[in-house]
Design an enzyme around this catalytic site. Structure first.
Site, PDB file in Angstrom:
ATOM      1  N   CYS A   1     -47.336-106.270 -41.553  1.00 33.48           N
ATOM      2  CA  CYS A   1     -46.323-105.693 -40.674  1.00 33.48           C
ATOM      3  C   CYS A   1     -46.009-106.589 -39.483  1.00 33.48           C
ATOM      4  O   CYS A   1     -44.842-106.812 -39.140  1.00 33.48           O
ATOM      5  CB  CYS A   1     -46.759-104.310 -40.193  1.00 33.48           C
ATOM      6  SG  CYS A   1     -48.483-104.217 -39.666  1.00 33.48           S
TER       7      CYS A   1
ATOM      8  N   HIS B   1     -45.126-102.088 -33.391  1.00 35.64           N
ATOM      9  CA  HIS B   1     -45.889-103.218 -32.889  1.00 35.64           C
ATOM     10  C   HIS B   1     -45.008-104.039 -31.948  1.00 35.64           C
ATOM     11  O   HIS B   1     -43.816-104.228 -32.208  1.00 35.64           O
ATOM     12  CB  HIS B   1     -46.349-104.127 -34.030  1.00 35.64           C
ATOM     13  CG  HIS B   1     -47.336-103.504 -34.960  1.00 35.64           C
ATOM     14  ND1 HIS B   1     -48.069-102.386 -34.653  1.00 35.64           N
ATOM     15  CD2 HIS B   1     -47.723-103.864 -36.230  1.00 35.64           C
ATOM     16  CE1 HIS B   1     -48.861-102.077 -35.677  1.00 35.64           C
ATOM     17  NE2 HIS B   1     -48.671-102.967 -36.630  1.00 35.64           N
TER      18      HIS B   1
END
Length: 348
Positions: free
Chosen positions: A132, A252
């Site tokens: 990711c 994130h």
């Protein structure tokens, strides 16, 4: 071979955080599904999930589950992918795997469509979805690499607990309440569930994501380093990473320092390249305090970039702030995007 209008799709790990986002994304994109099969471990088999107006029963994954499946989206852990992905391929399915099981395999394309879509056509049944934190970074770097050249990347990540699964998110909730109540914080999941030692994540920062390697870097950091080189076809690119888990649920964030090869590049040129890049949204206006945050990017499929500025000591150096929903572009959306490109280009 004539192109089909609809496809039989399996989602492996359907009850997990990413699996559920895959279902939402398939529905949002109105993916051309004929039959949808939800698969999981025996522990979750029998549970029910909604897709569109239907309630579907989750089945236990077996090799025969993949009979007649065209596209299988995997997100149930590396051991599950190792066990069942070859079985799915044997039965004619194309596997899009969201684990680290096949990412660095030489014959498996590692794909971020905005960066290296053409690699998909070289698949031999399995296509790997990158980590990711790697996905959002390389998508932001690609337009800069293409126009300006790229020689070095240094990244520090600020990663959400959902990247460690639903249990980690639950633990953050419980620890946060305990902290506010003045109670002891119980830690059983982070930084790594399988390790002997655990630390609280609530009101904390953990500079460890995944297990440590012999070189002192964590596996997450080495994933970012090695995957970036593979996706961008730059084996000699200088890349270093420090990955940190922080106490928020989704998206994130990354502080990325790059060095470009072209001389005389301006901040405005970098911003212009980013603003025109597919999948990238530039949110950068210091005068009005405009920049992306994990909260502002949650639930969105784009990658958001802000705080673009030149390094004060190196005229080839630039700093970026990159934020994206780790369960969407970092996992589910990138996987479904790959599936859409397979269909559009008839690369099944």
């Amino acid at each position: 071979m004539s192109q089909k209008n609809t496809y039989n799709v399996a989602v492996v790990g359907a009850t997990g955080a990413v699996g559920q986002k895959m279902l939402e994304t398939l529905e949002d994109r109105n993916f051309p599904i004929n039959e949808l099969k939800l698969l999981s471990s025996s522990r979750s088999a029998g549970s029910k999930l909604r897709f569109k107006s239907q309630e579907l029963v989750v089945e236990e994954a077996t090799p025969d589950s993949f009979e007649g499946i065209d596209i299988a989206l995997f997100s149930a852990g590396g051991s599950v992918s190792k066990k069942f992905a070859p079985e799915a391929v044997k039965r004619g399915a194309v596997v899009i795997d969201n684990t680290s099981a096949y990412r660095m395999a030489q014959d498996v394309p590692l794909v971020v469509p905005e960066v290296n879509e053409a690699d998909i056509q070289n698949h031999q049944g399995i296509i790997a979805n990158p980590n990711c934190s790697t996905i959002q970074m390389v998508a932001a770097l690609e337009p800069l690499r293409d126009a300006l050249g790229l020689s070095r990347v240094l990244v520090s990540t600020y990663q959400a607990v959902s990247g460690a699964g639903n249990e980690a998110a639950d633990e953050l909730r419980e620890q946060s309440q305990a902290f506010l109540d003045g109670e002891e914080l119980n830690a059983n999941i982070l930084p790594v569930k399988g390790d002997e030692k655990h630390y609280p994540i609530a009101f904390n920062a953990l500079p460890q994501i995944d297990v440590f390697q012999e070189n002192g870097y964590t596996f997450e950091e080495m994933k970012m380093i090695n995957e970036t080189k593979k996706i961008m076809h730059m084996p000699n690119l200088s890349v270093a990473a420090t990955c940190v888990r922080l106490p928020f649920f989704t998206s994130h964030a990354e502080s990325v320092y790059i060095e470009v090869e072209k001389d005389g590049v301006t901040v405005e040129e970098v911003k212009q390249l980013l603003s025109q890049a597919p999948g990238i949204v530039l949110e950068d206006d210091p005068d009005s305090q405009k920049y992306p945050t994990p909260l502002s990017s949650a639930g969105k499929r784009d990658i958001f970039v802000g705080r673009v500025r030149r390094d004060l000591d190196n005229e080839h150096g630039f700093h970026l702030w990159v934020v994206s929903d780790n369960l969407l572009k970092g996992a589910a959306w990138n996987s479904v995007q790959i599936a859409e490109r397979i269909i559009a280009n008839q690369w099944l």
